[in-house]
Design a protein around this motif. Structure first.
Motif, short mmCIF file in Angstrom:
data_model
loop_
_atom_site.label_atom_id
_atom_site.label_comp_id
_atom_site.label_asym_id
_atom_site.label_seq_id
_atom_site.Cartn_x
_atom_site.Cartn_y
_atom_site.Cartn_z
N LEU A 176 -26.47 12.53 46.28
CA LEU A 176 -26.66 13.39 45.12
C LEU A 176 -26.82 14.87 45.47
CD1 LEU A 176 -29.15 11.25 43.02
CD2 LEU A 176 -26.78 11.74 42.47
N VAL A 177 -27.07 15.20 46.72
CA VAL A 177 -27.33 16.58 47.11
C VAL A 177 -26.16 17.48 46.69
CG1 VAL A 177 -27.62 18.14 49.08
CG2 VAL A 177 -28.89 16.00 48.98
N GLY A 178 -26.49 18.57 46.00
CA GLY A 178 -25.49 19.53 45.55
C GLY A 178 -25.92 20.17 44.24
N LYS A 179 -25.01 20.93 43.64
CA LYS A 179 -25.27 21.58 42.35
C LYS A 179 -24.46 20.87 41.28
CE LYS A 179 -24.59 25.54 39.49
NZ LYS A 179 -23.65 26.54 39.12
N TYR A 180 -25.11 20.60 40.14
CA TYR A 180 -24.47 19.94 39.02
C TYR A 180 -24.61 20.80 37.77
CZ TYR A 180 -24.57 15.86 42.02
OH TYR A 180 -24.40 14.99 43.07
N SER A 181 -23.53 20.94 37.02
CA SER A 181 -23.56 21.70 35.77
C SER A 181 -23.27 20.78 34.61
CB SER A 181 -22.51 22.83 35.80
OG SER A 181 -22.86 23.78 36.78
N ILE A 210 -29.87 20.00 43.55
CA ILE A 210 -30.54 18.93 44.28
C ILE A 210 -30.45 19.26 45.77
CG2 ILE A 210 -30.62 16.46 44.76
CD1 ILE A 210 -29.32 16.02 42.01
N GLU A 211 -31.59 19.56 46.35
CA GLU A 211 -31.65 19.92 47.77
C GLU A 211 -31.84 18.67 48.61
OE1 GLU A 211 -31.05 22.79 49.05
OE2 GLU A 211 -31.04 24.01 47.23
N LYS A 212 -31.91 18.85 49.92
CA LYS A 212 -32.03 17.72 50.84
C LYS A 212 -33.41 17.09 50.82
CE LYS A 212 -28.38 18.98 53.97
NZ LYS A 212 -27.96 19.07 55.36
N GLN A 213 -34.38 17.71 50.18
CA GLN A 213 -35.72 17.14 50.05
C GLN A 213 -36.05 17.06 48.56
OE1 GLN A 213 -35.26 20.21 51.65
NE2 GLN A 213 -35.43 21.12 49.65
N SER A 214 -36.76 16.01 48.17
CA SER A 214 -36.96 15.75 46.74
C SER A 214 -37.98 16.67 46.08
CB SER A 214 -37.36 14.29 46.52
OG SER A 214 -38.59 14.02 47.15
N ILE A 242 -20.33 23.84 45.98
CA ILE A 242 -21.11 24.82 46.72
C ILE A 242 -21.79 24.10 47.87
CG2 ILE A 242 -21.51 26.27 44.69
CD1 ILE A 242 -24.43 25.26 44.77
N ILE A 243 -22.14 24.83 48.88
CA ILE A 243 -22.83 24.26 50.04
C ILE A 243 -24.32 24.30 49.76
CG2 ILE A 243 -23.31 24.52 52.50
CD1 ILE A 243 -20.52 25.86 52.69
N PRO A 244 -25.03 23.17 49.82
CA PRO A 244 -26.46 23.17 49.58
C PRO A 244 -27.19 23.95 50.68
CG PRO A 244 -25.76 21.01 50.28
CD PRO A 244 -24.51 21.84 50.12
N LYS A 245 -28.37 24.44 50.36
CA LYS A 245 -29.18 25.17 51.35
C LYS A 245 -29.51 24.26 52.51
CE LYS A 245 -31.53 28.21 48.15
NZ LYS A 245 -32.82 28.52 47.56
#
Length: 142
Positions: free
Chosen positions: A22-27, A52-56, A135-138
């Motif tokens: 799920l990690v990533g940006k959703y619109s 949604i970042e790599k940590q919840s 996009i690339i997640p942080k």
């Protein structure tokens, strides 16, 4: 101790694998509220973008009124349930302050780049469809 830490780094549980998918940006692309198509312009309760970042614990969302909030994402493997809790304590080192009144609880599915969440928030039945953005997640370095 070293083996225990290495095991957690290399062997992922089913829950961790589902979260990582799920990690990533959703619109938000479509909203159904109480079985009717709904356009959430300036609605401070519905979420326009989910990051949604790599940590919840340290996730950010943008509401439909263009304000942002920190949130905590919880997943349950057994039935693919999802809970989104706003965290008024922010994403920093401050204590978590969970807004349990506005929690969004339901089930989710991820098909290709479409995230669908069907659930209940503030006594409203919602069906939300989000499209994953490229996009690339942080990256977090600790």
């Amino acid at each position: 101790i070293i083996f225990s830490r290495a095991k957690r780094a290399f062997i992922k549980t089913e829950k961790q694998l589902k979260y990582q998918a799920l990690v990533g940006k959703y619109s938000l692309i479509e909203t159904t509220k109480n079985n009717e198509l709904y356009n959430p312009i300036n609605d401070s309760t519905l979420y326009k973008d989910l990051y949604i970042e790599k940590q919840s614990r340290w996730n950010i969302l943008r509401k439909s009124d263009n304000t942002t909030s920190a949130y905590i994402l919880e997943l349950e493997n057994k039935n693919d349930s999802i809970s989104i809790y706003l965290n008024k304590g922010g994403i920093g080192d401050d204590p978590d302050i969970i807004d349990s009144l506005s929690v969004l609880r339901g089930i989710y599915s991820l098909n290709d780049s479409i995230l669908t969440i069907s659930g209940i928030q503030l006594n409203n039945t919602l069906n939300l469809k989000y499209k994953k953005q490229n996009i690339i997640p942080k990256e977090w370095f600790w």
